[in-house]
Design a protein around this motif. Structure first.
Motif, PDB file in Angstrom:
ATOM      1  N   PHE A   1       0.836  -1.199   0.000  1.00  0.00           N
ATOM      2  CA  PHE A   1       0.000   0.000   0.000  1.00  0.00           C
ATOM      3  C   PHE A   1       0.879   1.260   0.000  1.00  0.00           C
ATOM      4  N   HIS A   2       1.864   1.300   0.883  1.00  0.00           N
ATOM      5  CA  HIS A   2       2.744   2.471   0.969  1.00  0.00           C
ATOM      6  C   HIS A   2       3.635   2.589  -0.268  1.00  0.00           C
ATOM      7  N   PHE A   3       4.084   1.448  -0.787  1.00  0.00           N
ATOM      8  CA  PHE A   3       4.928   1.482  -1.986  1.00  0.00           C
ATOM      9  C   PHE A   3       4.136   2.004  -3.185  1.00  0.00           C
ATOM     10  N   TYR A   4       2.924   1.517  -3.349  1.00  0.00           N
ATOM     11  CA  TYR A   4       2.059   1.983  -4.438  1.00  0.00           C
ATOM     12  C   TYR A   4       1.897   3.499  -4.366  1.00  0.00           C
ATOM     13  N   ASN A   5       1.550   3.999  -3.182  1.00  0.00           N
ATOM     14  CA  ASN A   5       1.337   5.445  -3.015  1.00  0.00           C
ATOM     15  C   ASN A   5       2.615   6.238  -3.277  1.00  0.00           C
ATOM     16  N   LEU A   6       3.743   5.697  -2.857  1.00  0.00           N
ATOM     17  CA  LEU A   6       5.028   6.370  -3.067  1.00  0.00           C
ATOM     18  C   LEU A   6       5.380   6.435  -4.555  1.00  0.00           C
ATOM     19  N   VAL A   7       5.183   5.337  -5.257  1.00  0.00           N
ATOM     20  CA  VAL A   7       5.449   5.306  -6.705  1.00  0.00           C
ATOM     21  C   VAL A   7       4.570   6.323  -7.419  1.00  0.00           C
ATOM     22  N   LYS A   8       3.307   6.368  -7.013  1.00  0.00           N
ATOM     23  CA  LYS A   8       2.362   7.324  -7.609  1.00  0.00           C
ATOM     24  C   LYS A   8       2.803   8.765  -7.326  1.00  0.00           C
ATOM     25  N   GLU A   9       3.185   9.020  -6.089  1.00  0.00           N
ATOM     26  CA  GLU A   9       3.620  10.361  -5.683  1.00  0.00           C
ATOM     27  C   GLU A   9       4.853  10.797  -6.474  1.00  0.00           C
ATOM     28  N   LYS A  10       5.787   9.877  -6.708  1.00  0.00           N
ATOM     29  CA  LYS A  10       7.033  10.195  -7.422  1.00  0.00           C
ATOM     30  C   LYS A  10       6.854  10.142  -8.947  1.00  0.00           C
ATOM     31  N   ASN A  11       5.634   9.770  -9.388  1.00  0.00           N
ATOM     32  CA  ASN A  11       5.330   9.667 -10.818  1.00  0.00           C
ATOM     33  C   ASN A  11       6.265   8.686 -11.536  1.00  0.00           C
ATOM     34  N   ALA A  12       6.607   7.614 -10.828  1.00  0.00           N
ATOM     35  CA  ALA A  12       7.492   6.589 -11.400  1.00  0.00           C
ATOM     36  C   ALA A  12       6.676   5.575 -12.190  1.00  0.00           C
ATOM     37  N   ASP A  13       7.355   4.836 -13.046  1.00  0.00           N
ATOM     38  CA  ASP A  13       6.723   3.737 -13.783  1.00  0.00           C
ATOM     39  C   ASP A  13       6.905   2.454 -12.979  1.00  0.00           C
ATOM     40  N   LEU A  14       5.885   1.602 -13.004  1.00  0.00           N
ATOM     41  CA  LEU A  14       5.932   0.366 -12.233  1.00  0.00           C
ATOM     42  C   LEU A  14       5.424  -0.783 -13.081  1.00  0.00           C
ATOM     43  N   LEU A  15       6.218  -1.850 -13.149  1.00  0.00           N
ATOM     44  CA  LEU A  15       5.834  -3.052 -13.884  1.00  0.00           C
ATOM     45  C   LEU A  15       5.779  -4.222 -12.911  1.00  0.00           C
ATOM     46  N   PHE A  16       4.591  -4.808 -12.764  1.00  0.00           N
ATOM     47  CA  PHE A  16       4.418  -6.015 -11.967  1.00  0.00           C
ATOM     48  C   PHE A  16       4.508  -7.220 -12.882  1.00  0.00           C
ATOM     49  N   CYS A  17       5.119  -8.312 -12.411  1.00  0.00           N
ATOM     50  CA  CYS A  17       5.111  -9.589 -13.116  1.00  0.00           C
ATOM     51  C   CYS A  17       4.524 -10.620 -12.158  1.00  0.00           C
ATOM     52  N   SER A  18       3.501 -11.330 -12.597  1.00  0.00           N
ATOM     53  CA  SER A  18       2.841 -12.279 -11.699  1.00  0.00           C
ATOM     54  C   SER A  18       2.131 -13.368 -12.488  1.00  0.00           C
ATOM     55  N   LEU A  19       1.699 -14.396 -11.777  1.00  0.00           N
ATOM     56  CA  LEU A  19       0.946 -15.478 -12.406  1.00  0.00           C
ATOM     57  C   LEU A  19      -0.484 -15.058 -12.700  1.00  0.00           C
ATOM     58  N   ARG A  20      -1.028 -14.204 -11.826  1.00  0.00           N
ATOM     59  CA  ARG A  20      -2.423 -13.785 -11.947  1.00  0.00           C
ATOM     60  C   ARG A  20      -2.500 -12.263 -11.935  1.00  0.00           C
ATOM     61  N   PRO A  21      -3.590 -11.690 -12.444  1.00  0.00           N
ATOM     62  CA  PRO A  21      -3.712 -10.227 -12.394  1.00  0.00           C
ATOM     63  C   PRO A  21      -3.882  -9.750 -10.961  1.00  0.00           C
ATOM     64  N   PRO A  22      -3.536  -8.495 -10.686  1.00  0.00           N
ATOM     65  CA  PRO A  22      -3.646  -7.969  -9.323  1.00  0.00           C
ATOM     66  C   PRO A  22      -5.028  -8.119  -8.697  1.00  0.00           C
ATOM     67  N   THR A  23      -6.076  -8.086  -9.501  1.00  0.00           N
ATOM     68  CA  THR A  23      -7.436  -8.232  -8.962  1.00  0.00           C
ATOM     69  C   THR A  23      -7.680  -9.626  -8.382  1.00  0.00           C
TER      70      THR A  23
END
Length: 197
Positions: free
Chosen positions: A82-104
């Motif tokens: 939660f805090h990492f997501y908000n921090l990335v958003k605040e810094k306007n950084a790009d974020l790429l998740f890799c996973s077996l399933r979608p975040p939902t």
């Protein structure tokens, strides 16, 4: 990956079966962006601020390890994300998740985190078709210095499970066998290996 930085969103998740190429694509994107590459062990050992650092792009690989389908993650993991997501958003950084399933589909209990993850653009890497499997099979063999004939390649493809992960596992087994027995990649060798799997 190639459209960056013209992404429709700053946060994207790519997901699919093991061995489908998620991490490979992430490394290509890392080469374009200079992204910081983080694994679950990095996440568990760094604060959100330390994980992002001065990076303008970040990759979180193998995220499903933090959010297993069978059990809910610990609250600390959800708080971290939660805090990492908000921090990335605040810094306007790009974020790429890799996973077996979608975040939902991650086992997330924290409503605020769940709602944020639902906004991420999720892109599936679909199971391979015949041509993709064939290309991967020949590429993997070539990378290991094994000469794969068309006849032997087609024999393999008619008899194996249709997944990148299975093809990779088979090629690794064939590579070990050819090296340990000083043999070429022949139909006979392939038959032996397949009969033992």
């Amino acid at each position: 990956v190639h459209r960056w930085p013209e992404w429709p969103m700053k946060m994207i998740a790519i997901y699919g079966d093991p061995g489908c190429g998620k991490t490979h694509l992430a490394h290509i994107w890392q080469g374009k962006t200079g992204a910081r590459f983080l694994t679950p062990s990095d996440i568990l050992n760094l604060s959100p601020h330390d994980a992002l650092g001065e990076a303008s792009a970040v990759i979180l690989d193998n995220v499903e390890a933090l959010f297993p389908k069978e059990a809910n993650p610990e609250a600390a993991v959800e708080d971290w994300m939660f805090h990492f997501y908000n921090l990335v958003k605040e810094k306007n950084a790009d974020l790429l998740f890799c996973s077996l399933r979608p975040p939902t589909q991650w086992a997330v209990r924290l409503p605020d985190l769940r709602s944020r993850l639902a906004t991420i653009l999720s892109i599936a890497i679909n199971p391979p078709d015949e041509e993709a499997l064939k290309a991967v099979l020949f590429k993997l063999c070539s990378e290991r210095g094994m000469v794969l004939s068309v006849e032997v390649g087609e024999y393999i493809l008619r008899r194996v499970e249709r997944s990148f992960d299975h093809i990779l596992s088979l090629v690794e087994t064939l590579d070990k066998r050819t090296l340990s027995q000083h043999r070429q990649l022949t139909l006979g060798l392939v038959r032996e290996v397949l009969s033992q799997l």
